[in-house]
Design a protein around this motif. Structure first.
Motif, PDB file in Angstrom:
ATOM      1  N   SER A 209       0.848  -1.192   0.000  1.00 14.34           N
ATOM      2  CA  SER A 209       0.000   0.000   0.000  1.00 14.34           C
ATOM      3  C   SER A 209       0.882   1.239   0.000  1.00 14.34           C
ATOM      4  O   SER A 209       1.747   1.394   0.872  1.00 14.34           O
ATOM      5  CB  SER A 209      -0.909   0.001   1.221  1.00 14.34           C
ATOM      6  OG  SER A 209      -1.912  -0.977   1.046  1.00 14.34           O
ATOM      7  N   SER A 210       0.670   2.094  -0.967  1.00 14.94           N
ATOM      8  CA  SER A 210       1.595   3.220  -1.162  1.00 14.94           C
ATOM      9  C   SER A 210       0.964   4.267  -2.051  1.00 14.94           C
ATOM     10  O   SER A 210      -0.090   4.039  -2.655  1.00 14.94           O
ATOM     11  CB  SER A 210       2.895   2.713  -1.813  1.00 14.94           C
ATOM     12  OG  SER A 210       2.602   2.004  -2.994  1.00 14.94           O
ATOM     13  N   SER A 211       1.620   5.410  -2.116  1.00 13.13           N
ATOM     14  CA  SER A 211       1.211   6.449  -3.052  1.00 13.13           C
ATOM     15  C   SER A 211       2.423   6.867  -3.867  1.00 13.13           C
ATOM     16  O   SER A 211       3.558   6.776  -3.400  1.00 13.13           O
ATOM     17  CB  SER A 211       0.647   7.656  -2.289  1.00 13.13           C
ATOM     18  OG  SER A 211       1.658   8.228  -1.486  1.00 13.13           O
ATOM     19  N   LEU A 212       2.159   7.288  -5.080  1.00 19.06           N
ATOM     20  CA  LEU A 212       3.229   7.797  -5.941  1.00 19.06           C
ATOM     21  C   LEU A 212       2.761   9.106  -6.545  1.00 19.06           C
ATOM     22  O   LEU A 212       1.636   9.203  -7.048  1.00 19.06           O
ATOM     23  CB  LEU A 212       3.542   6.807  -7.071  1.00 19.06           C
ATOM     24  CG  LEU A 212       4.562   7.311  -8.105  1.00 19.06           C
ATOM     25  CD1 LEU A 212       5.968   7.347  -7.509  1.00 19.06           C
ATOM     26  CD2 LEU A 212       4.543   6.457  -9.370  1.00 19.06           C
ATOM     27  N   ALA A 213       3.606  10.130  -6.460  1.00 24.21           N
ATOM     28  CA  ALA A 213       3.332  11.402  -7.131  1.00 24.21           C
ATOM     29  C   ALA A 213       4.599  11.780  -7.871  1.00 24.21           C
ATOM     30  O   ALA A 213       5.611  12.119  -7.258  1.00 24.21           O
ATOM     31  CB  ALA A 213       2.968  12.477  -6.112  1.00 24.21           C
ATOM     32  N   THR A 214       4.580  11.660  -9.180  1.00 20.72           N
ATOM     33  CA  THR A 214       5.801  11.895  -9.950  1.00 20.72           C
ATOM     34  C   THR A 214       5.457  12.560 -11.280  1.00 20.72           C
ATOM     35  O   THR A 214       4.285  12.802 -11.576  1.00 20.72           O
ATOM     36  CB  THR A 214       6.560  10.566 -10.170  1.00 20.72           C
ATOM     37  OG1 THR A 214       7.870  10.826 -10.653  1.00 20.72           O
ATOM     38  CG2 THR A 214       5.828   9.638 -11.144  1.00 20.72           C
ATOM     39  N   THR A 215       6.493  12.869 -12.049  1.00 17.70           N
ATOM     40  CA  THR A 215       6.258  13.451 -13.375  1.00 17.70           C
ATOM     41  C   THR A 215       6.947  12.595 -14.424  1.00 17.70           C
ATOM     42  O   THR A 215       8.001  12.008 -14.171  1.00 17.70           O
ATOM     43  CB  THR A 215       6.824  14.881 -13.465  1.00 17.70           C
ATOM     44  OG1 THR A 215       8.176  14.860 -13.008  1.00 17.70           O
ATOM     45  CG2 THR A 215       6.021  15.855 -12.630  1.00 17.70           C
ATOM     46  N   LEU A 216       6.351  12.547 -15.600  1.00 23.13           N
ATOM     47  CA  LEU A 216       6.971  11.838 -16.715  1.00 23.13           C
ATOM     48  C   LEU A 216       7.896  12.804 -17.456  1.00 23.13           C
ATOM     49  O   LEU A 216       7.992  13.979 -17.093  1.00 23.13           O
ATOM     50  CB  LEU A 216       5.881  11.276 -17.634  1.00 23.13           C
ATOM     51  CG  LEU A 216       5.044  10.165 -16.979  1.00 23.13           C
ATOM     52  CD1 LEU A 216       3.875   9.785 -17.873  1.00 23.13           C
ATOM     53  CD2 LEU A 216       5.888   8.944 -16.668  1.00 23.13           C
ATOM     54  N   THR A 217       8.567  12.323 -18.494  1.00 25.05           N
ATOM     55  CA  THR A 217       9.563  13.164 -19.169  1.00 25.05           C
ATOM     56  C   THR A 217       8.950  14.424 -19.778  1.00 25.05           C
ATOM     57  O   THR A 217       9.622  15.428 -19.933  1.00 25.05           O
ATOM     58  CB  THR A 217      10.300  12.370 -20.271  1.00 25.05           C
ATOM     59  OG1 THR A 217       9.391  11.468 -20.849  1.00 25.05           O
ATOM     60  CG2 THR A 217      11.481  11.625 -19.728  1.00 25.05           C
TER      61      THR A 217
END
Ligand SMILES: [Zn+2]
Length: 680
Positions: free
Chosen positions: A471-479
């Motif tokens: 159980s987790s969250s991810l907040a990221t950006t692509l290229t």
């Protein structure tokens, strides 16, 4: 930013200021940062972009945050057991005193600082941030103006021993210490965006550039327990300073100067000619991880070919079912070779092919963590799921076994079988200890747990890779700078059902790549309740490419039956035995779960063993146990006998429960075994 600039200006060495002018402020950089690595197929996500939110790993991270980091901080800042931080304080002239402790204590203290920094990336704990700044200020004060820093050498030299000069003896572990400094400083920088620790590391690296300008065989002999390959490559990634990459290349080429090396330090033959995992398993796995790091930056085939061959040798002939590495306390290598003149003593070492003893297994926690570090980099270079399978196997089994559920007691070695009596006295305890003289594993475990969410996700082009389930969250950006936010909900590893929800997507067109573990059969994937178009293949990434909208969800079902495992018959120690595995978790039988009077050596496993899984919230902080009926055969009296005519005794059924191997020995002194004899 102002603070960062001020910190830079405080550094007197102008070369360091020049270096730090090139750093790109991270935040989006992982512990390993492959965002600019030419050979990386997968980029890491930022240290605060992936977070555990609930369940197995959130519990481990919480234990790390609330117990492991504070208690280890007290131990390493104190002087009850040994001296770690105190040695820096003495060198800095802040307190009187003399050198005390192992020559590698600096490196192990840096590993703790790395773990604390990684914790900070998630928690933003102001108290911890300030304490780290205070500690870093002392380290900076202990550093010599030329950049050299190693408190063992500095304090012994100060004690009047004029023979103590830098890099005169491999026993001083100076390059190991500085290697850990470089890695810890990169992690601290990425976690906090402060450059105070990074400046110390750059200054030390610049000293190394100078000290190793004209390498000699004697200097090359110093490069043992090689954390410095990973360290200097990471420093290059953090600063983009070409001379650090040149130094990494030089460190590798220097190995070829060694003429009288041995397998203990993997320098009997040049690295480019190696095809088997040999020698000290921590040193080996650190070397392989460092070689993979350098390959990621250079694409050098002379690194990649040996890496792939050594990897195949390791996973098909030398690795334990737990992902553990290092069969031997002590041995000779290459054992049994016709070339007897090249056989040397090894310790804490990989064994021969298929030599995997259980009771005397070494499997140092650091070697098992080294296996994670190595396979993570092999994965980043290829995107191949087979490497993440090893990362996961080691993490859940031979890495987590290194720490007790209390967060304050640790194994140095991780055997697969313990009996009472033992066949011989071994150097290291079968019970976890709060301190051992070689305190390398505990801070290594702290940093690994603190950084565990880093391994969960990756990205490439327009794809998000889901590597570990939890159980987790991810907040990221692509290229293309499109922001992607998703959440993962699951009881993994106790249950194989995983739900991934797209919380936000600035762009609709991207892929989700789901890791399908090699052990998983009959996997089901559904998208918004509809079955996926293709069938997932075990041991690969399953790509879902579609136009996503916020609120879309993917459900993955990885069936997790308990599986009876057998070993290659060339492993004599596992002959006619079975082990139990469920999902990525390897199980063991421990004496508290045996009926009174039954010893581990009495237990037999029927080939048709049927096991029922049950989550027990109260046992061992909550684990799935596997319950069933096995058989017991009384051993009778073996005292004073090596052999006897076979005694026929009844096999009687007994009820037992298997527990995850990683949590054995949390209920006092016990017998334990992963492999058990099968009948008929
Ligand atoms: Zn260790």
């Amino acid at each position: 930013m102002i603070r960062a600039v001020r910190n830079v200006l405080k550094v007197s060495l102008c070369i360091v200021v020049a270096t730090l002018a090139h750093v790109s402020f991270a935040g989006e950089s992982g512990v390993v940062d492959t965002s600019s690595s030419p050979r990386a197929q997968v980029r890491t996500v930022g240290m605060n972009e992936a977070r555990w939110t609930d369940g197995f790993w959130a519990d481990r991270f919480d234990l790390c945050r609330t117990q492991m980091v504070p208690s280890m901080g007290r131990l390493m800042e104190g002087t009850n057991y040994s001296q770690f931080f105190r040695n820096f304080e003495i060198v800095a002239g802040l307190v009187p005193g003399k050198a005390h402790g192992a020559s590698f204590n600096d490196g192990d203290f840096y590993k703790f600082l790395e773990g604390a920094s990684a914790t900070l990336a998630i928690t933003n704990d102001a108290g911890l941030a300030n304490r780290l700044d205070e500690i870093i200020a002392v380290i900076a004060k202990a550093q010599e103006t030329n950049g050299y820093i190693d408190t063992w050498v500095q304090l012994h030299r100060r004690g009047g021993d004029t023979n103590i000069v830098p890099f005169a003896s491999p026993d001083r572990f100076e390059v190991y210490n500085i290697g850990q400094l470089m890695t810890a400083a990169c992690v601290h920088y990425r976690a906090t965006q402060k450059t105070n620790f990074l400046a110390v590391a750059c200054k030390a690296a610049d000293f190394l550039c100078d000290a190793f300008k004209n390498p000699t065989p004697a200097l090359a002999n110093n490069l043992i327990c090689p954390s410095h390959y990973m360290g200097i490559v990471e420093l290059y990634r953090a600063t983009h300073e070409p001379r650090y990459l040149d130094l990494a290349k030089k460190f590798f080429s220097m190995r070829n100067l060694i003429k009288d090396g041995g397998d203990d330090n993997q320098d009997r033959i040049p690295f480019a000619q190696q095809d088997e995992a040999e020698g000290h398993a921590v040193r080996a796995n650190y070397l392989y991880a460092g070689a993979a790091d350098l390959y990621l930056e250079t694409g050098d085939a002379n690194l990649w070919r040996p890496l792939t061959e050594i990897w195949t040798n390791t996973v098909t002939k030398k690795m334990y079912i737990t992902g553990g590495c290092g069969a031997l306390y002590d041995g000779a290598s290459p054992d049994g070779s016709r070339d007897q003149g090249r056989i040397t003593r090894v310790h804490q070492s990989y064994g021969r092919n298929f030599q995997l003893p259980n009771t005397t297994a070494y499997n140092e926690t650091c070697a098992n963590i080294g296996n994670v570090l190595w396979n993570w980099r092999m994965f980043l270079a290829t995107g191949n799921a087979q490497f993440m399978d090893v990362v996961e196997l080691a993490l859940y089994n031979s890495v987590l076994s290194g720490g007790g559920l209390d967060g304050t007691n640790f194994f140095y070695v991780n055997p697969l079988r313990v009996t009472d009596p033992m066949p011989l006295n071994l150097r290291w305890s079968r019970q976890r200890q709060s301190f051992v003289s070689s305190f390398c594993c505990p801070p290594n475990l702290v940093r690994t747990i603190a950084e565990s969410s880093d391994y969960a996700y990756g990205k490439s082009g327009d794809a998000i890779w889901i590597n570990l389930y939890g159980s987790s969250s991810l907040a990221t950006t692509l290229t293309n700078d499109a922001e992607i936010r998703l959440s993962q909900t699951t009881d993994y590893p106790w249950n194989g059902r995983v739900r991934i929800k797209i919380e936000k997507c600035d762009t609709p067109n991207f892929s989700l790549k789901l890791r399908i573990p090699g052990w998983a059969n009959s996997v089901d994937v559904r998208i918004n309740n509809e079955p996926a178009d293709n069938s997932p293949k075990p041991g690969s990434y399953f790509e879902i490419r579609r136009a996503w909208r916020a609120g879309d969800f993917v459900e993955l079902d990885l069936p997790m039956p308990a599986r009876l495992m057998e070993a290659n018959p060339l492993i004599e120690e596992d002959l006619n035995q079975l082990a139990v595995q469920r999902g990525p978790v390897v199980y063991c039988l421990e004496s508290p779960d045996l009926p009174t009077g039954v010893h581990m050596s009495d237990v037999r496993i029927p080939n048709d063993l049927s096991l029922t899984s049950r989550y027990d919230q109260r046992l061992l902080d909550g684990v799935v146990v596997l319950e069933g009926k096995v058989l017991a055969k009384s051993q009778g009296d073996w005292i004073g006998k090596l052999y006897r005519e076979m005694e026929r005794s009844e096999l009687r059924p007994i009820s037992v429960k298997f527990i995850p191997y990683s949590v054995w020995q949390n209920r006092g002194k016990s017998e334990m075994s992963v492999w058990l004899p099968r009948v008929p």
